[in-house]
Scaffold this motif. Structure first.
Motif, short mmCIF file in Angstrom:
data_model
loop_
_atom_site.label_atom_id
_atom_site.label_comp_id
_atom_site.label_asym_id
_atom_site.label_seq_id
_atom_site.Cartn_x
_atom_site.Cartn_y
_atom_site.Cartn_z
N LEU A 1 40.30 32.40 -0.39
CA LEU A 1 41.43 33.23 0.19
C LEU A 1 42.65 32.55 0.24
CD1 LEU A 1 39.49 35.36 2.81
CD2 LEU A 1 39.92 35.85 0.40
N PRO B 1 30.70 37.18 4.09
CA PRO B 1 32.08 36.52 4.94
C PRO B 1 31.52 35.80 6.10
CG PRO B 1 31.48 38.98 5.56
CD PRO B 1 30.98 38.72 4.17
N VAL B 2 30.30 35.95 6.35
CA VAL B 2 29.73 35.07 7.47
C VAL B 2 28.47 34.15 6.95
CG1 VAL B 2 30.26 36.55 9.30
CG2 VAL B 2 27.94 36.89 8.13
N LEU C 1 36.79 26.32 7.10
CA LEU C 1 35.35 26.02 7.02
C LEU C 1 35.39 25.06 5.96
CD1 LEU C 1 33.56 29.84 6.99
CD2 LEU C 1 34.01 28.02 8.63
N LEU C 2 36.21 24.95 5.06
CA LEU C 2 36.41 23.90 4.13
C LEU C 2 36.88 22.73 4.74
CD1 LEU C 2 35.78 22.65 1.12
CD2 LEU C 2 38.16 23.79 0.61
N ARG D 1 29.81 27.40 2.11
CA ARG D 1 30.89 28.35 2.85
C ARG D 1 32.34 27.97 2.96
NH1 ARG D 1 27.68 29.81 8.43
NH2 ARG D 1 25.77 30.09 7.08
N GLY D 2 32.29 26.46 3.05
CA GLY D 2 33.64 26.32 3.06
C GLY D 2 34.23 26.32 1.44
N GLN D 3 33.68 25.97 0.53
CA GLN D 3 34.09 26.26 -0.83
C GLN D 3 34.37 27.62 -1.19
OE1 GLN D 3 32.42 23.91 -3.86
NE2 GLN D 3 30.81 23.23 -2.81
N HIS E 1 34.74 30.18 1.08
CA HIS E 1 35.90 30.60 2.26
C HIS E 1 37.35 30.30 1.54
CE1 HIS E 1 32.91 32.37 4.68
NE2 HIS E 1 33.85 32.82 5.58
N TYR E 2 37.36 29.07 0.83
CA TYR E 2 38.90 28.55 0.51
C TYR E 2 39.37 29.37 -0.55
CZ TYR E 2 41.92 26.11 -2.47
OH TYR E 2 42.97 25.72 -3.26
N THR F 1 27.23 24.07 3.30
CA THR F 1 28.81 23.80 3.17
C THR F 1 29.45 24.71 2.10
OG1 THR F 1 28.36 21.77 1.80
CG2 THR F 1 28.26 21.69 4.15
N LEU G 1 35.84 38.54 1.01
CA LEU G 1 34.54 37.95 0.57
C LEU G 1 33.29 38.95 0.63
CD1 LEU G 1 35.05 34.27 2.11
CD2 LEU G 1 35.19 35.05 -0.36
#
Lengths: 204, 204
Positions: free
Chosen positions: B183, B98-99, A183-184, B176-178, B180-181, B174, B95
């Motif tokens: 993990l 998570p979605v 996603l990042l 979300r990307g930061q 999710h990273y 966006t 998270l």
């Protein structure tokens, strides 16, 4: 080394070409091999690709991978290294495995196969030719079997990933990190206007 | 600039010290200000921190942030920039969102506040002093309000993040990307044996 791919898309095509150039004996497996044949590459059925490879590579779309692999069946994959590159997305571009990972789920479904998640954090052209970037950045490995990760590491060398660029994250549970990074990756790709990039770790 | 933090932990402490040094007027807000007071820093209640800041910073644990912010209430945050650094983890280190993402959920709950997600991809000491790394790598920004991202960018400059290190990913989705990273961050931290690192984008 004999390498059998599941999948005939951009990822399989780019990696197969580089590994063939490096002297490996590569076969691409497809559900519809007659439609996927092309000059300079060998396309077979999925079962034939599984039988061919000492090392197998899952390069199918991540949302379909478990179905494809289950269709081939655990016996055909037993005792082999399975390099898993897939990431599963829903139609809304969320992860299909938001609280685990595809890598872990494949490992759980195929306990007699050594799953190594790698190359999942970049686009196909960068996987196959990191030397085209200003510096390669990092490629990550996740897997429970140390010997399988060593074999995978040598194949990464053949793509142009030096040992110094390879970062072993630990067991297959760490595949979660590689997959969630997608996603990042998409956010960065949107900001840069290209998928041709990688990330590199910087320390103190 | 007047900056009000929600939270008094490592992140708030590190950023508050640097922004105070840069000449900003910083207050830390806590549910228990009397327990969090320390030499050289001003600790107030959460409502007082909200009233103080032109720019607010969510540095509470991500699994508690929505509850904390809702307790303060939308009117106190109206028309302000809210820099959100929180990431929510379950006890099993998955998270809590998570979605989607915490950043998006805060923005949805506080539509009259300009939420900017940033600094969420590194440990507190790197947020506050990227110059301590061999090179800073990148810091990402996500938010729907361009002016709020500009204000945030100048505050990032004050921490040592040059414009060239700042990558605007786009709207708050966006974030979300930061998040999710996180993990992959944990996987890399485990492999390196330290949290003191960052990632930098490498292009061709």
């Amino acid at each position: 080394m004999r390498i059998g791919f599941f999948g005939t898309g951009n990822v399989a095509g780019a990696l197969a070409a580089r590994w063939t150039d490096a002297g490996h004996d590569v076969v691409l497996g497809s559900r519809h091999p007659e439609e996927r044949a092309a000059p300079g590459r060998t396309v077979t059925g999925l079962a034939e690709a599984a039988a061919h490879g000492e090392v197998l590579v899952n390069a199918t779309p991540g949302d379909a991978s478990l179905g494809v692999l289950t269709g081939i069946g655990p016996p055909a994959l037993e005792g082999k290294v399975l390099i898993d590159i897939g990431i599963g997305f829903t139609e809304g571009m969320a992860l299909t495995h938001p609280v685990t990972s595809l890598g872990e789920e494949i490992q759980a479904a195929f306990p007699a196969t050594s799953v190594v998640k790698t190359l999942a954090t970049m686009t196909a052209s960068v996987m196959a030719d990191p030397g085209a970037l200003r510096s390669p950045g990092n490629v990550f490995l996740s897997g429970d079997d140390g010997a399988a990760k060593k074999t995978t590491g040598r194949l990464l060398n053949d793509l142009g990933w030096p040992d110094s660029a390879q970062l072993d994250l630990g067991g297959i549970a760490t595949a979660r990190g590689q997959e969630h990074y997608a996603l990042l990756f998409l956010g960065i790709a949107g900001a840069l206007g290209t998928h041709t990039f990688n990330i590199g770790v910087v320390t103190s």
